[in-house]
Design a protein around this motif. Structure first.
Motif, PDB file in Angstrom:
ATOM      1  N   LEU A   3       0.551   7.468  -7.739  1.00 42.10           N
ATOM      2  CA  LEU A   3       1.402   6.317  -8.056  1.00 42.10           C
ATOM      3  C   LEU A   3       2.881   6.703  -7.969  1.00 42.10           C
ATOM      4  N   TYR A  41       0.812  -1.215   0.000  1.00 43.71           N
ATOM      5  CA  TYR A  41       0.000   0.000   0.000  1.00 43.71           C
ATOM      6  C   TYR A  41       0.847   1.267   0.000  1.00 43.71           C
ATOM      7  N   GLY A 101       2.683   5.213  -4.485  1.00 47.83           N
ATOM      8  CA  GLY A 101       2.733   3.829  -4.969  1.00 47.83           C
ATOM      9  C   GLY A 101       4.168   3.342  -5.086  1.00 47.83           C
ATOM     10  N   ILE A 110      -0.373  -3.849  -5.871  1.00 48.89           N
ATOM     11  CA  ILE A 110      -0.050  -2.580  -5.222  1.00 48.89           C
ATOM     12  C   ILE A 110      -1.264  -1.651  -5.311  1.00 48.89           C
ATOM     13  N   GLU A 111      -1.573  -0.967  -4.228  1.00 46.90           N
ATOM     14  CA  GLU A 111      -2.601   0.091  -4.276  1.00 46.90           C
ATOM     15  C   GLU A 111      -1.922   1.432  -4.052  1.00 46.90           C
ATOM     16  N   SER A 112      -2.252   2.420  -4.901  1.00 47.25           N
ATOM     17  CA  SER A 112      -1.738   3.775  -4.693  1.00 47.25           C
ATOM     18  C   SER A 112      -2.932   4.717  -4.569  1.00 47.25           C
TER      19      SER A 112
END
Ligand SMILES: NC(=O)c1ccc[n+]([C@@H]2O[C@H](COP(=O)([O-])OP(=O)(O)OC[C@H]3O[C@@H](n4cnc5c(N)ncnc54)[C@H](O)[C@@H]3O)[C@@H](O)[C@H]2O)c1
Length: 333
Positions: free
Chosen positions: A169, A146, A173, A223-225
């Protein structure tokens, strides 16, 4: 060791403290705005202050430059000093694009001058503990990470594509991407698929993203941004590792090893405090600076250096391309 710092903003103050905490000397600050320049110089007792890097290079000699300016200045400032043989610690993202990153890496190799990219989570004690413990998890199959701000986001240059290159991101990110890659032993990315958008505010960079990275060791990283998200599953750089023999995670940090023949797991908890008073503690940046100073002293290639920064830029570039085409993007070596 005599330093110059470019920028007199948020991260520059953290780097200034890190230099002083490691016994270094700050000889010059380079800052566009006179009031910020003066205030920073007084606060950190810096003898020389300059409006531009060019004027600083002409007037003073330093052993290293720390770059804490808006992203669009990272490549030109790094290139100028690397060509003069001055080592650089540049903030993340190392540049606006992978193409700029290639030029920076080449300049560092050509001049045999250390270039380090400030992927600071590699110096965090929780991250280092999990990396050491990860051998107990068997073969890692997938990770989740995260880089999200909940109910908050930056303003100013961070939200302008021309000055920042990308949004959440490129800003947040990338911390999650680099942390996953570090924990996995720096594999190379093969493909990236991403869905990225701007949904919470009016600006020309992204505030929401999901990214899937396939690495050359067969691991997949999710992945989360985000900025201004209504919720986050974990703070900056929080990462989970799913292995054949167990599970590990950062923030809160622990590993879980299932016990054969039972539905229970042994939990190994190193006892790190969570949540922290300061999620990004000064001592993490102090450790990062200490390492940079050692590399400069020994004229050694830092890790994370230009190569690691560039891999992250290639992933970020590929994610933006994937989001606009809707296709999986293959990353070439
Ligand atoms: N690793 C981390 O934890 C972390 C945290 C925050 C920011 N960062 C990175 O650090 C960089 C700076 O971020 P920040 O939050 O400190 O931003 P900031 O806006 O607080 O500071 C940037 C400073 O650069 C100055 N500046 C602008 N143009 C300039 C020029 N031409 N010459 C000299 N100075 C100039 C600005 O006036 C400002 O004082 C960014 O790349 C960001 O991604 C990293």
């Amino acid at each position: 060791m005599k330093f110059a710092i470019a920028g007199a903003g948020y991260i520059a103050a953290i780097h200034a403290r890190a230099i002083l905490n490691n016994g270094g000397e700050i000889s010059a600050v380079i800052e566009k705005f006179a009031d910020k320049r003066a205030e920073f110089a007084v606060h950190f007792k810096i003898p020389h202050k300059y409006e531009t890097l060019e004027s600083a290079l002409a007037a003073t000699q330093v052993d290293a430059l720390v770059i804490g300016t808006p992203n669009y200045l990272h490549a030109p400032q790094a290139l100028a000093v690397l060509k003069a043989g001055i080592p650089v610690l540049v903030e993340k993202p190392m540049a606006m694009t992978a193409e700029e990153g290639v030029n920076m890496l080449e300049a560092s190799l050509k001049s045999d001058t250390p270039l380090m990219v400030a992927h600071c989570w590699r110096f965090d004690e929780d991250v280092l503990w999990l990396k050491q413990q990860s051998v107990r998890l068997g073969r890692i199959l997938r990770t989740k990470g995260y880089g999200v701000h909940a109910n908050w986001g930056p303003a100013g240059w961070f939200t302008q594509k021309a000055l920042a290159g990308g949004g959440a991101l490129a800003d947040m990110g990338i911390h999650a991407i680099d942390t996953a890659r570090f924990l996995l032993g720096d594999p190379q990315p093969l493909t990236v698929y991403a869905r990225i958008g701007t949904h919470y505010k009016e600006f020309d960079v992204d505030d929401t993203g999901v990214i899937l990275i396939e690495w050359d060791n067969s691991v997949n990283s999710y992945i989360e941004s985000g900025w201004w998200q209504p919720h986050m599953d974990g703070p900056e750089a929080a990462t989970q590792l799913y292995g054949t023999l167990g599970f590990g995670q950062l923030f809160p940090t622990r590993i879980e090893l299932p016990r054969a023949g039972t539905d229970e797991a042994s939990v190994i908890d190193p006892g790190f405090v969570f949540p922290r008073t300061e999620h990004c503690p000064q001592h993490m940046y102090d450790a990062q600076m200490r390492y940079f100073m050692e590399c400069v002293h020994a004229n050694r290639t830092p890790l994370p250096g230009g190569e690691e920064g560039l891999v992250n830029m290639k992933i970020v570039d590929a994610a933006y391309r994937s989001a606009s085409s809707g296709e999986v993007v293959r990353i070439s070596g």
